[in-house]
Enzyme design. Structure first.
Site, PDB file in Angstrom:
ATOM      1  N   SER A 177      38.212  39.077  32.732  1.00  0.00           N
ATOM      2  CA  SER A 177      36.989  39.879  32.782  1.00  0.00           C
ATOM      3  C   SER A 177      36.325  39.753  34.142  1.00  0.00           C
ATOM      4  O   SER A 177      36.932  40.076  35.165  1.00  0.00           O
ATOM      5  CB  SER A 177      36.051  39.467  31.638  1.00  0.00           C
ATOM      6  OG  SER A 177      35.026  40.410  31.475  1.00  0.00           O
ATOM      7  N   LYS A 181      38.090  39.898  38.061  1.00  0.00           N
ATOM      8  CA  LYS A 181      37.678  40.501  39.333  1.00  0.00           C
ATOM      9  C   LYS A 181      37.700  39.424  40.424  1.00  0.00           C
ATOM     10  O   LYS A 181      38.159  39.651  41.548  1.00  0.00           O
ATOM     11  CB  LYS A 181      36.270  41.084  39.225  1.00  0.00           C
ATOM     12  CG  LYS A 181      36.006  41.981  38.023  1.00  0.00           C
ATOM     13  CD  LYS A 181      34.553  42.438  37.990  1.00  0.00           C
ATOM     14  CE  LYS A 181      34.094  42.885  36.609  1.00  0.00           C
ATOM     15  NZ  LYS A 181      34.768  44.045  36.080  1.00  0.00           N
ATOM     16  N   TRP A 268      36.428  50.192  27.943  1.00  0.00           N
ATOM     17  CA  TRP A 268      35.394  49.951  28.946  1.00  0.00           C
ATOM     18  C   TRP A 268      36.002  49.462  30.262  1.00  0.00           C
ATOM     19  O   TRP A 268      35.474  49.715  31.347  1.00  0.00           O
ATOM     20  CB  TRP A 268      34.403  48.930  28.399  1.00  0.00           C
ATOM     21  CG  TRP A 268      33.159  48.731  29.203  1.00  0.00           C
ATOM     22  CD1 TRP A 268      32.748  47.576  29.804  1.00  0.00           C
ATOM     23  CD2 TRP A 268      32.118  49.685  29.469  1.00  0.00           C
ATOM     24  NE1 TRP A 268      31.530  47.752  30.431  1.00  0.00           N
ATOM     25  CE2 TRP A 268      31.126  49.044  30.243  1.00  0.00           C
ATOM     26  CE3 TRP A 268      31.941  51.032  29.139  1.00  0.00           C
ATOM     27  CZ2 TRP A 268      29.972  49.699  30.684  1.00  0.00           C
ATOM     28  CZ3 TRP A 268      30.791  51.675  29.576  1.00  0.00           C
ATOM     29  CH2 TRP A 268      29.831  51.015  30.340  1.00  0.00           C
ATOM     30  N   HIS A 318      39.198  43.223  24.270  1.00  0.00           N
ATOM     31  CA  HIS A 318      38.891  42.473  25.487  1.00  0.00           C
ATOM     32  C   HIS A 318      38.957  40.980  25.181  1.00  0.00           C
ATOM     33  O   HIS A 318      38.052  40.406  24.588  1.00  0.00           O
ATOM     34  CB  HIS A 318      37.472  42.876  25.939  1.00  0.00           C
ATOM     35  CG  HIS A 318      37.111  42.401  27.309  1.00  0.00           C
ATOM     36  ND1 HIS A 318      37.610  42.988  28.447  1.00  0.00           N
ATOM     37  CD2 HIS A 318      36.274  41.416  27.725  1.00  0.00           C
ATOM     38  CE1 HIS A 318      37.090  42.384  29.511  1.00  0.00           C
ATOM     39  NE2 HIS A 318      36.287  41.419  29.099  1.00  0.00           N
TER      40      HIS A 318
END
Length: 337
Positions: A177, A181, A268, A318
């Site tokens: 998540s 990044k 998302w 997720h």
């Protein structure tokens, strides 16, 4: 004549009485009766209001008691559910850690909040130790929290290079998540990480910003503005003017292996955008004579690609699952064993 006077006065009085009885007293009596009825109605309404107030008070006390009992039950259930979730997460984490260790790898974790707390406040993390004398926050073109977390990962790597139990040439940088990044950015900046893995990283991670699908630049710079340099906000609702996109970030890791993972129910994070990004980064890997993602169509669920750029679309939401770890271990074995 007094008799005539008395008779005439009696007649006049009789006429007066008759007129009063016929024309004056009825409306007066009617008005008085109406007023009396209204007063009686008012008194009755007041009594009913008092009764209603008492009833409402009793109802309120009853409903308040029921609400308190229901709230207590909800809190109790929530606490039990929370404990269950934590216990399930602990069991899941232990199983995942055990699988990693059984496969011959070690696991080092870092709480990113120890480097920079995840909030829009740059006074209590690593930033505050590196400001110029006049600064209280980063300049518009300076690092945000994700860069700080990446910096922290590199400091962990500094230590691992001194640890005899660790083969510093075989350290994999992994994140999920927001830390997915971070792992891409940290891996691009620090070439000591031999493999970089980004799990469900989405906008600002592996997903293409210019696709404007799922979480967009406007969403992430509004909800999590501290993650990036403030200048990134210029591209809110203006992604088409971005001079770069996330496939270029992935390409910066070349020629070291990199793995991008998505989840089918994590819209998302834009799984398709993550795949396209990894595919486009493959062009740079080809310059090194390495094979990236050559698949033209979007892959089916649970059909991993293990090339110099790895990718899979896992069934589910997720999360990080045993399936993910299984693929990462297989991928690592290809390049490190």
């Amino acid at each position: 004549n007094i008799n005539a006077t008395l008779i005439s006065q009696a007649l006049i009085f009789a006429v007066f009485v008759y007129i009063c009885y016929k024309y004056i007293w009825p409306p007066i009596l009617s008005t008085m009766e109406e007023r009396e009825n209204k007063m009686a109605a008012g008194l009755e309404a007041a009594k009913q209001a008092d009764d209603s107030l008492e009833e409402a008070k009793l109802t309120y006390e009853k409903e308040l008691k029921e609400a308190k009992e229901e709230a207590a039950n909800i809190v109790e259930k929530a606490n039990k559910r929370s404990s269950q979730i934590l216990n399930d997460a602990k069991v899941k984490a232990e199983a995942e850690a055990e699988k990693i260790i059984e496969s011959g790898y070690g696991l080092v974790t870092l709480n990113y909040n120890d480097v920079d707390p995840d909030k829009n406040d740059f006074s209590d993390g690593i930033h505050s130790l590196l400001y110029n004398s006049y600064q209280i926050k980063p300049e518009d073109d300076q690092w945000g929290s994700i860069s700080a977390w990446a910096w922290g990962m590199s400091r962990v790597m500094d230590y691992l290079e001194t640890e005899p139990l660790i083969d510093e040439k075989k350290v994999i940088l992994f994140g999920h998540s927001r830390l997915g990044k971070t792992s891409l950015w940290g891996g691009a900046l620090d070439q000591r990480f031999s493999i970089v893995i980004s799990n469900n990283s989405g906008c600002g991670g592996a997903a293409l910003s210019r696709r404007r699908f799922g979480e967009k630049v406007s969403d992430i710079t509004t909800n999590w503005s501290h993650w990036f340099a403030k200048n990134f906000q210029k591209y809110s609702e203006n992604e088409s003017s971005l001079p770069i996109d996330q496939h270029m970030l992935i390409a910066l890791i070349a020629p070291r292996p990199v793995y991008v993972a998505s989840a089918s129910k994590d819209s998302w994070a834009d799984p398709r955008g993550e795949f396209i990004s990894a595919k486009q980064a493959s062009k740079v890997y080809k310059l090194y004579g390495m094979q990236g993602i050559e698949l033209y169509d979007y892959p089916k669920v649970n059909t991993p690609i293990h090339q110099s750029i790895g990718y899979h679309l896992r069934d589910g939401k997720h999360d990080v699952t045993i399936y993910d770890w299984t693929q990462y271990i297989k991928f690592a074995n290809m390049y490190l064993n």
